[in-house]
Design a protein around this motif. Structure first.
Motif, PDB file in Angstrom:
ATOM      1  N   LEU A 349     -14.121  50.860  44.471  1.00  0.00           N
ATOM      2  CA  LEU A 349     -14.672  51.701  45.548  1.00  0.00           C
ATOM      3  C   LEU A 349     -13.750  51.780  46.771  1.00  0.00           C
ATOM      4  CD1 LEU A 349     -18.497  50.880  45.322  1.00  0.00           C
ATOM      5  CD2 LEU A 349     -17.265  52.844  44.396  1.00  0.00           C
ATOM      6  N   PRO A 350     -13.249  50.645  47.314  1.00  0.00           N
ATOM      7  CA  PRO A 350     -12.311  50.789  48.445  1.00  0.00           C
ATOM      8  C   PRO A 350     -10.872  51.036  47.988  1.00  0.00           C
ATOM      9  CG  PRO A 350     -12.795  48.464  48.098  1.00  0.00           C
ATOM     10  CD  PRO A 350     -13.608  49.226  47.088  1.00  0.00           C
ATOM     11  N   GLN A 375     -16.620  61.196  38.202  1.00  0.00           N
ATOM     12  CA  GLN A 375     -18.019  60.943  37.845  1.00  0.00           C
ATOM     13  C   GLN A 375     -18.317  59.437  37.814  1.00  0.00           C
ATOM     14  OE1 GLN A 375     -20.535  63.571  37.160  1.00  0.00           O
ATOM     15  NE2 GLN A 375     -21.507  61.705  37.888  1.00  0.00           N
ATOM     16  N   MET A 376     -17.397  58.660  37.257  1.00  0.00           N
ATOM     17  CA  MET A 376     -17.607  57.210  37.212  1.00  0.00           C
ATOM     18  C   MET A 376     -17.632  56.615  38.621  1.00  0.00           C
ATOM     19  SD  MET A 376     -15.816  55.445  33.940  1.00  0.00           S
ATOM     20  CE  MET A 376     -14.144  55.986  34.207  1.00  0.00           C
ATOM     21  N   TYR A 377     -16.748  57.115  39.464  1.00  0.00           N
ATOM     22  CA  TYR A 377     -16.704  56.643  40.849  1.00  0.00           C
ATOM     23  C   TYR A 377     -18.041  56.915  41.542  1.00  0.00           C
ATOM     24  CZ  TYR A 377     -14.676  55.716  45.471  1.00  0.00           C
ATOM     25  OH  TYR A 377     -14.411  55.195  46.711  1.00  0.00           O
ATOM     26  N   ALA A 378     -18.541  58.163  41.393  1.00  0.00           N
ATOM     27  CA  ALA A 378     -19.802  58.554  42.044  1.00  0.00           C
ATOM     28  C   ALA A 378     -20.978  57.742  41.489  1.00  0.00           C
ATOM     29  CB  ALA A 378     -20.058  60.049  41.836  1.00  0.00           C
ATOM     30  N   ALA A 379     -21.018  57.560  40.161  1.00  0.00           N
ATOM     31  CA  ALA A 379     -22.130  56.832  39.535  1.00  0.00           C
ATOM     32  C   ALA A 379     -22.109  55.358  39.924  1.00  0.00           C
ATOM     33  CB  ALA A 379     -22.048  56.978  38.011  1.00  0.00           C
ATOM     34  N   TYR A 380     -20.912  54.766  39.989  1.00  0.00           N
ATOM     35  CA  TYR A 380     -20.799  53.349  40.362  1.00  0.00           C
ATOM     36  C   TYR A 380     -21.190  53.155  41.826  1.00  0.00           C
ATOM     37  CZ  TYR A 380     -18.702  48.716  41.035  1.00  0.00           C
ATOM     38  OH  TYR A 380     -18.493  47.386  41.336  1.00  0.00           O
ATOM     39  N   GLU A 382     -23.296  55.007  43.500  1.00  0.00           N
ATOM     40  CA  GLU A 382     -24.766  55.126  43.577  1.00  0.00           C
ATOM     41  C   GLU A 382     -25.435  53.842  43.083  1.00  0.00           C
ATOM     42  OE1 GLU A 382     -28.313  58.217  42.219  1.00  0.00           O
ATOM     43  OE2 GLU A 382     -26.225  58.881  42.233  1.00  0.00           O
ATOM     44  N   GLY A 383     -24.893  53.282  41.991  1.00  0.00           N
ATOM     45  CA  GLY A 383     -25.427  52.025  41.476  1.00  0.00           C
ATOM     46  C   GLY A 383     -25.311  50.897  42.492  1.00  0.00           C
ATOM     47  N   ASP A 407     -28.028  50.102  35.625  1.00  0.00           N
ATOM     48  CA  ASP A 407     -27.453  49.599  34.372  1.00  0.00           C
ATOM     49  C   ASP A 407     -25.995  50.040  34.229  1.00  0.00           C
ATOM     50  OD1 ASP A 407     -29.813  48.389  33.681  1.00  0.00           O
ATOM     51  OD2 ASP A 407     -30.559  50.092  32.507  1.00  0.00           O
ATOM     52  N   PHE A 408     -25.732  51.292  34.674  1.00  0.00           N
ATOM     53  CA  PHE A 408     -24.352  51.801  34.607  1.00  0.00           C
ATOM     54  C   PHE A 408     -23.426  50.928  35.445  1.00  0.00           C
ATOM     55  CE2 PHE A 408     -20.814  54.134  36.398  1.00  0.00           C
ATOM     56  CZ  PHE A 408     -20.255  54.745  35.288  1.00  0.00           C
ATOM     57  N   ALA A 409     -23.848  50.590  36.684  1.00  0.00           N
ATOM     58  CA  ALA A 409     -23.002  49.775  37.570  1.00  0.00           C
ATOM     59  C   ALA A 409     -22.704  48.416  36.926  1.00  0.00           C
ATOM     60  CB  ALA A 409     -23.674  49.589  38.923  1.00  0.00           C
TER      61      ALA A 409
END
Length: 471
Positions: A349-350, A375-380, A382-383, A407-409
């Motif tokens: 993330l950072p 998409q993975m960045y956005a989903a993680y 949010e998680g 669960d995704f995170a």
């Protein structure tokens, strides 16, 4: 050559001597002690009748009876292709028991600035084999991408993994597999234990054959630390721009380098800047970092991964702060992920690679790379936000969709980031793993991926399996 016995003062790593002729800045000096030892130094300051000399091997044994000789030239690195496979100390002398270096050339270690007009834009993918870097913060040839770490975190393990695994994909397809790729490893102020670990790993994996190692240990003089990265980068530039290698330069630990600058600044009684570091530290670091890049008309490239340990894990500290200004992104090593046993503990993330968009996509990595990464960045992200919410309201209060993101995170950390230090993943494996994870989420949640790509790669079975398990 004149010899002077005019030393007036010795202060820390510095020696002051009187002279009766003009002496050039950065000129190399030999100081012979009464015992017959000869130490090398460099002119740090030259004024009318007085010079300040920084001594590479430390000032022990030097007194007013010592002789000073000015050699009339700046420090040069003896370079040759035969340096590959060698281990040198922080001043460029062999310490591996091998033969003396017979150089093709001797090149000034300060180097020449690359003409900005002659620079080629970095946009070719380097595969490190580490999913969190290749998939989310892609490294490209000619980039400078630092690793921000903290004391006690396994940045050395990650550096060794990259040195071992890094490759240029299209070079591998050619006849000379791996022959065009070289690693320059510059260690500054590391402990003997770390040095042994580095060397054992290089020798065990065979990575030493395509590497040049410069080793400045914690008990070596601090002044030598200011020379080590310049020797390493001079060697890298020679291999890249004269011998057409793609060179990856790993410098660890830049914090020790900056501490050496502070020590020399204090000995010179300079007015200190922020937190006691010299005011010119930004310029000094830029002189090192800007020696990465590609030159038009030359095959080779110099890519840099400087590693620094942030004092107190503080990314507003002057060293990471100035490094962040000069370089093109950063990779964060995370203490929480490390305590959970994630290897390597990279927090995406950072982390950031500013040149990633130019080094991925069709013909470079794969057409779906950018969308999958976004998409993975956005989903993680949010998680991660939902984890904070769970601590307050509990998991039962969340919707089914939110639970899937939670669960995704978890799986993102356990399966995508977590891979161990001996596992090398190709970019195809990394992206397929990304699709496996994204298929946990409902199709309508994938709002950053092109619909055609969803149709092609989305795994319906995985989604149904997750839903059945949840029921």
């Amino acid at each position: 050559m004149k010899e002077y016995q005019t030393i007036t003062e010795i202060s820390g790593p510095l020696v002051f001597a009187e002279v009766d002729e003009p002496i050039g800045y950065d000129e190399i000096v030999e100081i012979e002690t009464p015992d017959g030892d000869v130490k090398r130094g460099q002119i740090l300051e030259s004024s009318q009748g007085l010079v300040a000399i920084q001594v590479f091997e430390g000032t022990e044994g030097i007194d007013r009876q010592s002789s000073v000789r000015f050699l009339g030239e700046t420090m040069k690195m003896p370079v040759t292709e035969d340096l590959l496979g060698r281990v040198l100390d922080g001043s460029g002398n062999p310490i591996d028991g091998g033969p003396e270096i017979v150089p093709d050339e001797r090149i000034d270690i300060v180097g020449e600035a690359i003409n900005p007009y002659a620079r080629e834009y970095p946009e070719e993918f380097i595969q490190t084999g580490v999913s969190a870097i290749d998939g989310m913060n892609t490294l490209v040839r000619g980039q400078k991408l630092p690793i921000f770490s903290g004391s006690g975190l396994p940045h050395s393990d990650l550096a060794l993994q990259i040195a071992r695994q890094a490759s240029v994909p299209e070079e591998e397809e050619g006849d000379g597999e791996g022959s065009e790729f070289a690693v320059i490893f510059g260690a500054m102020g590391i402990t003997q234990e770390e040095a042994n670990e580095f060397m054992d790993d290089f020798e065990r994996t065979g990575a030493l054959e395509r590497s040049v190692v410069f080793m400045n240990l914690a008990d070596d003089p601090a002044v030598e630390r200011t020379v080590t990265p310049r020797l390493a980068l001079t060697t890298a530039e020679y291999l890249a721009f004269e011998k057409d290698y793609h060179v990856l330069v790993i410098l660890t630990d830049m914090t020790n380098y900056c501490e050496a600058l502070r020590e020399i600044g204090a000995a010179r009684e300079e007015v200190p800047g922020r937190r006691g570091y010299p005011g010119y530290m930004y310029t000094d670091l830029a002189q090192l970092y800007e020696r990465a890049g590609r030159i038009e008309g030359r095959e080779g490239s110099v890519t840099q991964i400087p590693i620094l340990t942030m004092p107190g894990d503080d990314d507003t500290h002057p060293i990471p702060d100035l490094t962040g200004y000069i370089t093109e992104g950063q990779i964060y090593i995370d203490r929480d992920l490390n305590s959970q046993g994630v290897k390597p503990p990279i927090n995406v993330l950072p982390s950031l690679s500013r040149l990633m968009d130019d080094g991925i996509g069709e013909g470079l990595t794969r057409g779906d790379h950018g969308d999958v990464s976004d998409q993975m960045y956005a989903a993680y992200a949010e998680g991660e936000d939902l984890r904070d919410l769970v601590n307050i309201v509990g998991r039962e209060a969340l919707s089914e969709r939110d639970n899937k993101f939670l669960d995704f995170a978890d799986r993102f950390e356990e399966e995508f980031v977590q891979q161990g230090y001996d596992n090398s993943r190709s970019i195809e494996e990394t992206l397929e793993l990304g699709w496996d994870l994204l298929s946990m989420l409902p199709k309508e949640a994938l709002n950053r991926i092109d619909e055609d790509l969803i149709e092609e790669h989305y795994r319906e079975d995985d989604s149904e399996l997750v839903e059945t398990t949840a029921d």
